[in-house]
Design a protein around this motif. Structure first.
Motif, PDB file in Angstrom:
ATOM      1  N   TRP A 322     -13.666  18.954  11.573  1.00 42.03           N
ATOM      2  CA  TRP A 322     -13.015  19.911  12.481  1.00 42.03           C
ATOM      3  C   TRP A 322     -13.688  21.282  12.447  1.00 42.03           C
ATOM      4  O   TRP A 322     -13.196  22.232  13.044  1.00 42.03           O
ATOM      5  CB  TRP A 322     -11.529  20.060  12.106  1.00 42.03           C
ATOM      6  CG  TRP A 322     -10.678  18.978  12.711  1.00 42.03           C
ATOM      7  CD1 TRP A 322     -11.080  18.033  13.615  1.00 42.03           C
ATOM      8  CD2 TRP A 322      -9.291  18.734  12.472  1.00 42.03           C
ATOM      9  NE1 TRP A 322     -10.036  17.212  13.949  1.00 42.03           N
ATOM     10  CE2 TRP A 322      -8.913  17.628  13.257  1.00 42.03           C
ATOM     11  CE3 TRP A 322      -8.334  19.329  11.665  1.00 42.03           C
ATOM     12  CZ2 TRP A 322      -7.628  17.109  13.263  1.00 42.03           C
ATOM     13  CZ3 TRP A 322      -7.048  18.817  11.683  1.00 42.03           C
ATOM     14  CH2 TRP A 322      -6.695  17.715  12.476  1.00 42.03           C
ATOM     15  N   GLY A 323     -14.780  21.361  11.725  1.00 36.94           N
ATOM     16  CA  GLY A 323     -15.508  22.630  11.628  1.00 36.94           C
ATOM     17  C   GLY A 323     -14.638  23.741  11.073  1.00 36.94           C
ATOM     18  O   GLY A 323     -14.748  24.895  11.491  1.00 36.94           O
ATOM     19  N   MET A 324     -13.748  23.408  10.132  1.00 32.61           N
ATOM     20  CA  MET A 324     -12.837  24.423   9.582  1.00 32.61           C
ATOM     21  C   MET A 324     -13.026  24.563   8.072  1.00 32.61           C
ATOM     22  O   MET A 324     -13.451  23.628   7.407  1.00 32.61           O
ATOM     23  CB  MET A 324     -11.375  24.024   9.856  1.00 32.61           C
ATOM     24  CG  MET A 324     -11.025  24.036  11.318  1.00 32.61           C
ATOM     25  SD  MET A 324      -9.359  23.450  11.589  1.00 32.61           S
ATOM     26  CE  MET A 324      -8.386  24.864  11.073  1.00 32.61           C
ATOM     27  N   LYS A 325     -12.642  25.724   7.555  1.00 31.87           N
ATOM     28  CA  LYS A 325     -12.648  25.934   6.100  1.00 31.87           C
ATOM     29  C   LYS A 325     -11.235  25.624   5.602  1.00 31.87           C
ATOM     30  O   LYS A 325     -10.265  26.244   6.072  1.00 31.87           O
ATOM     31  CB  LYS A 325     -13.001  27.393   5.823  1.00 31.87           C
ATOM     32  CG  LYS A 325     -13.311  27.693   4.384  1.00 31.87           C
ATOM     33  CD  LYS A 325     -13.873  29.117   4.327  1.00 31.87           C
ATOM     34  CE  LYS A 325     -13.795  29.833   3.033  1.00 31.87           C
ATOM     35  NZ  LYS A 325     -13.559  29.285   1.811  1.00 31.87           N
ATOM     36  N   PRO A 326     -11.078  24.652   4.713  1.00 37.40           N
ATOM     37  CA  PRO A 326      -9.712  24.326   4.279  1.00 37.40           C
ATOM     38  C   PRO A 326      -9.082  25.451   3.460  1.00 37.40           C
ATOM     39  O   PRO A 326      -9.774  26.106   2.691  1.00 37.40           O
ATOM     40  CB  PRO A 326      -9.899  23.071   3.429  1.00 37.40           C
ATOM     41  CG  PRO A 326     -11.318  23.030   3.076  1.00 37.40           C
ATOM     42  CD  PRO A 326     -12.100  23.839   4.052  1.00 37.40           C
ATOM     43  N   CYS A 327      -7.778  25.667   3.655  1.00 37.47           N
ATOM     44  CA  CYS A 327      -7.112  26.736   2.881  1.00 37.47           C
ATOM     45  C   CYS A 327      -6.759  26.239   1.483  1.00 37.47           C
ATOM     46  O   CYS A 327      -6.481  27.042   0.595  1.00 37.47           O
ATOM     47  CB  CYS A 327      -5.874  27.236   3.613  1.00 37.47           C
ATOM     48  SG  CYS A 327      -4.626  25.980   3.860  1.00 37.47           S
TER      49      CYS A 327
END
Ligand SMILES: Cc1cc2nc3c(=O)[nH]c(=O)nc-3n(C[C@H](O)[C@H](O)[C@H](O)COP(=O)(O)O)c2cc1C
Length: 370
Positions: A322-327
């Motif tokens: 998803w092209g996201m940085k996981p929190c």
């Protein structure tokens, strides 16, 4: 280290012997193991004059490990698992530990105060392990100084001591003048206290979970967060449900999950399949038209050592899709259906960790709202 996992292949090796000895009362083997431990303690006690006794101490330790494993295998085969059996399994084992370490502590191979500290540390390890039961949570087994680790440390250092005694010199490692058996006792003290801290941590997490479940609304984040997981044999599902409980939202299998975009937080969970997320998870992520605001990821893995090392790659795989940085990230062992590693995992302690992870995420969402 997961040295306790060695117990399972060792049980397999002993299966044919257990089959022949099925007529034996497993309790007799537990008591014989105490005899082996007493003899081991005596060998350590007298080894300063007769180094060959150290080799006997190692052999007797192996015998004790074998008897302790055999009694369990025979009890299982005879269907003898009972609360009485648990006493006979646990208490003689504590006596055995004391007899062995007392033998080292009282021998010229070890300074008395260090042996005493090791003895106390070991008793506290067992005590904190069982304290969980008294408090109504699970018996804590984790930490770097479990039974297998204790016995391996004793055997390895006894052999080093044997070589050093035969060589006629005292070992001075890292500038500290100490015998190998003193190093072993030092490790008992240090690793013992780390184990105590980890077991207490595990208990506190389980207690927090119990109390939070009584106090918190189970659906407090239902519209804000969701846990989406894939699971073939149930490990990831069990962890997902526990994270959802801590987070206060639903846990949904990928096959039933709808759009993720409406949520402030989506928690994605997958088994570690050769360093990657599962096929089902990859399909779900590829099919999602829009992204949520935040994503957190978790995985279960089934291979000792390799699973832990490769889990981060699996987690990265989900975040990158998803092209996201996981929190936040979480991983935990789970029984490997094919290789039968990590039996009984995820266990109560793993689920308590998963619950804490969910609770932490719920606090994160709370902070985000302010
Ligand atoms: C095809 C396949 C490949 C796997 N590959 C790995 C792996 O590379 N590393 C690992 O630690 N576990 C591996 N496992 C074990 C699973 O990740 C582990 O047992 C997981 O907890 C299963 O989760 P589930 O019960 O939710 O399906 C693999 C399992 C399968 C079926």
């Amino acid at each position: 280290m997961d040295l306790y996992l060695l117990k399972f292949p060792y049980r397999k090796i002993l299966e044919p012997i257990a089959r022949r000895l099925e007529w034996l009362d497993p309790d007799a083997l537990s008591y014989a193991a105490v005899g082996a431990a007493a003899a081991t303690g005596w060998c350590f006690y007298r080894a300063a004059d007769r180094p060959a006794l150290l080799v006997w101490a190692v052999l007797l330790t192996l015998l004790r490990m074998t008897l302790n494993t055999l009694d369990g295998v025979i009890a299982i085969r005879r269907g003898n698992l009972s609360l009485r059996g648990e006493i006979v399994n646990a208490l003689p084992d504590r006596y055995s530990d004391l007899l062995v370490v007392a033998g080292v502590a009282l021998s010229p191979l070890c300074r008395g105060w260090l042996g005493l500290a090791a003895l106390c540390s070991m008793v506290l390890v067992s005590y904190t392990g069982m304290l969980g039961r008294a408090l109504g949570v699970s018996w804590q087994h984790h930490g770097p100084l479990g039974k297998v680790e204790r016995l391996i440390i004793l055997m390895v250092f006894a052999l080093i001591q044997f070589v050093t005694l035969r060589g006629g010199s005292r070992a001075a490692w890292f500038g500290i003048e100490a015998t190998p058996m003193e190093w072993a006792m030092g490790l008992f003290v240090l690793l013992g206290q780390v184990t105590v801290a980890r077991r207490l941590g595990g208990q506190l997490r389980e207690i927090d979970r119990k109390e939070a479940l009584e106090r918190l609304d189970p659906a407090r984040n239902a519209g804000e967060a969701i846990v989406v997981y894939d699971s073939a044999t149930g490990n990831t599902r069990a962890v997902a449900e526990e994270i959802a409980r801590g987070l206060g939202c639903a846990a949904t299998p990928v096959s039933e999950a709808g759009a993720a975009a409406g949520y402030g937080l989506v928690v994605l969970g997958s088994p570690n399949i050769r360093k990657s997320p599962s096929e089902g998870m990859r399909r779900f992520q590829a099919g999602a038209a829009a992204r949520p605001k935040r994503v957190a990821v978790f995985a279960t893995f089934g291979m000792p050592v390799w699973g832990q090392l490769s889990a981060p790659a699996c987690l990265r795989g989900m975040a990158r899709a998803w092209g996201m940085k996981p929190c936040a990230r979480f991983s935990c062992p789970g029984l490997h259906r094919k290789y039968k590693t990590y039996r009984g995992r995820p266990n109560e302690a793993d689920l308590a960790r998963a619950f804490s992870f969910g609770l932490g995420l719920s606090r994160l969402i709370g902070r985000g709202k302010q």
